[in-house]
Design a protein around this motif. Structure first.
Motif, PDB file in Angstrom:
ATOM      1  N   THR A  43       1.264   0.037  11.073  1.00  0.00           N
ATOM      2  CA  THR A  43       0.682  -1.332  11.493  1.00  0.00           C
ATOM      3  C   THR A  43       1.226  -2.384  11.738  1.00  0.00           C
ATOM      4  OG1 THR A  43       0.483  -2.999   9.763  1.00  0.00           O
ATOM      5  CG2 THR A  43      -1.523  -1.254   9.629  1.00  0.00           C
TER       6      THR A  43
ATOM      7  N   LEU B 203      -8.936  -3.170   1.014  1.00  0.00           N
ATOM      8  CA  LEU B 203      -8.081  -2.165   2.165  1.00  0.00           C
ATOM      9  C   LEU B 203      -8.850  -1.138   3.092  1.00  0.00           C
ATOM     10  CD1 LEU B 203      -5.376  -1.200   3.700  1.00  0.00           C
ATOM     11  CD2 LEU B 203      -5.448   0.350   1.988  1.00  0.00           C
TER      12      LEU B 203
ATOM     13  N   TRP C  45       0.725  -1.734   0.169  1.00  0.00           N
ATOM     14  CA  TRP C  45       0.112   0.027   0.301  1.00  0.00           C
ATOM     15  C   TRP C  45       0.966   1.134  -0.408  1.00  0.00           C
ATOM     16  CZ3 TRP C  45      -0.565   3.245   3.895  1.00  0.00           C
ATOM     17  CH2 TRP C  45      -1.297   4.798   3.818  1.00  0.00           C
TER      18      TRP C  45
ATOM     19  N   GLY D 199      -4.795   2.737   6.538  1.00  0.00           N
ATOM     20  CA  GLY D 199      -3.788   3.028   5.588  1.00  0.00           C
ATOM     21  C   GLY D 199      -3.922   4.568   4.585  1.00  0.00           C
TER      22      GLY D 199
ATOM     23  N   THR E 255      -7.706  -4.497   9.460  1.00  0.00           N
ATOM     24  CA  THR E 255      -6.473  -4.204   8.847  1.00  0.00           C
ATOM     25  C   THR E 255      -6.021  -4.339  10.490  1.00  0.00           C
ATOM     26  OG1 THR E 255      -7.139  -1.858   8.916  1.00  0.00           O
ATOM     27  CG2 THR E 255      -6.657  -2.603   7.395  1.00  0.00           C
ATOM     28  N   CYS E 256      -6.517  -3.894  10.978  1.00  0.00           N
ATOM     29  CA  CYS E 256      -5.815  -4.220  12.919  1.00  0.00           C
ATOM     30  C   CYS E 256      -6.784  -5.042  13.615  1.00  0.00           C
ATOM     31  CB  CYS E 256      -5.307  -2.512  13.151  1.00  0.00           C
ATOM     32  SG  CYS E 256      -4.095  -2.069  12.002  1.00  0.00           S
TER      33      CYS E 256
ATOM     34  N   CYS F 228     -12.468  -3.426   4.530  1.00  0.00           N
ATOM     35  CA  CYS F 228     -11.397  -3.945   5.501  1.00  0.00           C
ATOM     36  C   CYS F 228     -11.058  -3.004   6.722  1.00  0.00           C
ATOM     37  CB  CYS F 228      -9.912  -4.718   5.068  1.00  0.00           C
ATOM     38  SG  CYS F 228     -10.019  -6.740   5.084  1.00  0.00           S
ATOM     39  N   ALA F 229     -10.872  -1.921   6.312  1.00  0.00           N
ATOM     40  CA  ALA F 229     -10.683  -0.990   7.377  1.00  0.00           C
ATOM     41  C   ALA F 229     -11.672  -0.224   8.356  1.00  0.00           C
ATOM     42  CB  ALA F 229      -9.910   0.302   7.019  1.00  0.00           C
TER      43      ALA F 229
ATOM     44  N   VAL G  23      -4.503 -10.040   4.579  1.00  0.00           N
ATOM     45  CA  VAL G  23      -4.603  -8.622   5.937  1.00  0.00           C
ATOM     46  C   VAL G  23      -3.654  -7.300   4.751  1.00  0.00           C
ATOM     47  CG1 VAL G  23      -4.763  -7.616   7.401  1.00  0.00           C
ATOM     48  CG2 VAL G  23      -5.071 -10.502   7.553  1.00  0.00           C
ATOM     49  N   PRO G  24      -5.271  -6.804   4.350  1.00  0.00           N
ATOM     50  CA  PRO G  24      -4.367  -5.548   3.520  1.00  0.00           C
ATOM     51  C   PRO G  24      -4.103  -4.220   4.366  1.00  0.00           C
ATOM     52  CG  PRO G  24      -6.709  -5.385   3.921  1.00  0.00           C
ATOM     53  CD  PRO G  24      -6.642  -6.538   4.758  1.00  0.00           C
ATOM     54  N   GLY G  25      -2.779  -3.454   3.647  1.00  0.00           N
ATOM     55  CA  GLY G  25      -2.283  -2.223   3.897  1.00  0.00           C
ATOM     56  C   GLY G  25      -1.274  -2.302   5.641  1.00  0.00           C
TER      57      GLY G  25
END
Ligand code: FAD
Length: 404
Positions: A96, A48, A35, A122, A57-58, A51-52, A89-91
């Motif tokens: 992170t 992303l 990213w 992100g 993402t976290c 998920c965010a 898992v993106p980002g």
């Protein structure tokens, strides 16, 4: 059905509806496009963002800081299910994996609110300002200075080998705030915007032609004093804590086939099956086996070592869940994972024979060219985040308790 099982089903149907097909097809060993890089595509961004919005993402960060508020068990289920569909898992970023965990432990509530949600969503790319021309392994020898002026610090000096600084928005940086103090006592940990006046970023061209690293120069750069993390002159402890997170990230509990995704056992088996098949394709065979007995032995040994490493990280993961996150064992895993990865890459090169010698142009398949670059990149694994020799020193002193 227990609650974890119903959570799994919830996740499965959420993934079915929300993970774009293009994000499910990562090949073995392939990393998602990072990213923040120019190649980051539209569907990767969509994945992303989705998920965010869920805090995935976290996953285990508190919701108020942009995380998912999940328990460690739920996070494991989420990661397993994401791995099962071949996604990531993106980002994932320095934010992170390194700065975020440090802020969660050591930042003030205001600092967490200011920085963590942007990291989780992100929105900000972070760079690591640790190394300097005269301060790599001897990191505490750093000379970049910050002097308090009203409610700001004024920073002068330079950093080197700063990964991705040319794509980054902010830097977490080690600065000397008391030049008279003993080496480790006059350092502070501060955050500032890399777009500030006085920052010059100069990419370093590598032998590959890529410019992964930069030199970063600071001339009277102003950073808000409220962005100093922890106490002034007490930054060394924070710096070391962040390195534990960095080493954990690099080891993947990480580098190599066991680390990044779930279903580790199956994945390891699949990766080594693919390596053996490739060797069979490029190397002479005898009775349907590799004729080169040494190569056969080395492949088997490497697979066994990877299985042992994977099991060890699993056990350490269980222990870390009960305790306070990564400790000095991070150095053990960092050392072992990166050396193992280098050996694995060497073996793949041997298996490919002269087809491993391509750099660009015709006569080589794309995966052969990619392999040469992966092999070269693996050399940096045992340098970044502290060299193998330095990890050995940490293990000797902090884990085994040997004298200096
Ligand atoms: C891929 C990659 C990404 C990086 N990204 C970043 C980044 O984003 N931000 C950042 O700040 N830095 C980054 N670095 C820099 C990295 O942290 C340093 O390269 C590393 O700490 C080693 O420092 P040095 O290069 O100055 O080597 P030196 O410290 O000069 O070491 C040279 C050699 O001497 C050995 N050595 C040094 N001291 C000892 C000792 N006490 N005992 C035994 N052996 C010793 C080392 O192991 C090494 O082999 C990155 C490096 C790489 C390769």
């Amino acid at each position: 059905m227990d609650s974890l099982e119903s959570f799994r089903q919830e996740i499965q149907s959420w993934l079915e509806q929300n993970c774009p097909v293009s994000q499910r097809q990562l090949r073995e060993g392939e990393e998602a496009v990072p990213w923040g890089s120019p190649q980051f595509g539209e569907e990767a961004q969509q994945w992303l963002d989705r998920c965010a919005a869920k805090g995935f993402t976290c996953p285990s960060w508190p919701k108020e800081y942009g995380g998912g508020g999940l328990s460690k068990e739920q996070e494991r289920v989420l990661r397993q299910e994401i791995g099962t569909i071949g996604a990531q898992v993106p980002g994932g970023s320095f934010g992170t994996h390194m700065l975020g965990p440090v802020l969660l432990e050591l930042g003030s509530h205001e600092q967490k609110l200011r920085f963590l949600p942007d990291i989780a969503a992100g929105r900000t790319v972070w760079a690591q300002g640790y190394s300097e021309p005269g301060a790599g392994s001897d990191l505490a020898g750093l000379q970049t200075r910050a002097v308090r002026n009203g409610d700001e610090y004024v920073i002068n000096g330079s950093k080197i080998w700063t990964t991705g600084a040319n794509n980054a928005d902010w830097m977490f940086c080690l600065v000397r705030t008391d030049p008279e103090a003993a080496k480790h006592d006059g350092i502070s940990f501060i955050l500032f915007n890399l777009k500030s006046p006085g920052v010059t970023i100069s990419p370093i061209e590598l032998i590959s032609g890529a410019s992964e690293f930069c030199e970063v120069f600071f001339e009277d750069v102003r950073a808000k004093a409220e962005n100093l993390i922890g106490e002034k002159n007490k930054g060394w402890a924070i710096a070391k804590r962040l390195l534990q997170f960095e080493r954990t990230m690099i080891s993947g509990f990480g580098a190599g086939p066991g680390g990044k995704r779930s279903g580790k056992k199956k994945r390891v088996a699949k990766v080594y099956r693919a390596m053996a098949d490739m060797a069979l394709q490029y190397q002479p065979q005898k009775d349907g086996k590799l004729a080169n007995v040494t190569l056969r032995d080395q492949l088997t040994q490497n697979e066994m070592d990877t299985i042992c490493f994977t099991l060890s990280t699993k056990r350490a993961g269980e222990e870390a869940k009960a305790g306070a996150g990564p400790g000095h064992t991070a150095s053990m895993f960092k050392w072992y994972a990166t050396e193992l990865n280098k050996r694995r890459q060497e073996l793949i090169m041997t298996s490919l024979g002269s087809k491993a010698l391509g750099w660009e142009g015709e006569g080589f398949e794309p995966h052969e060219l990619a392999q040469t670059r992966a092999w070269l990149r693996s050399k940096g694994n045992s340098i970044e985040g502290g060299t193998s020799e330095v990890q050995m020193n940490v293990i000797a002193k902090r884990v085994l308790g040997l004298p200096d």
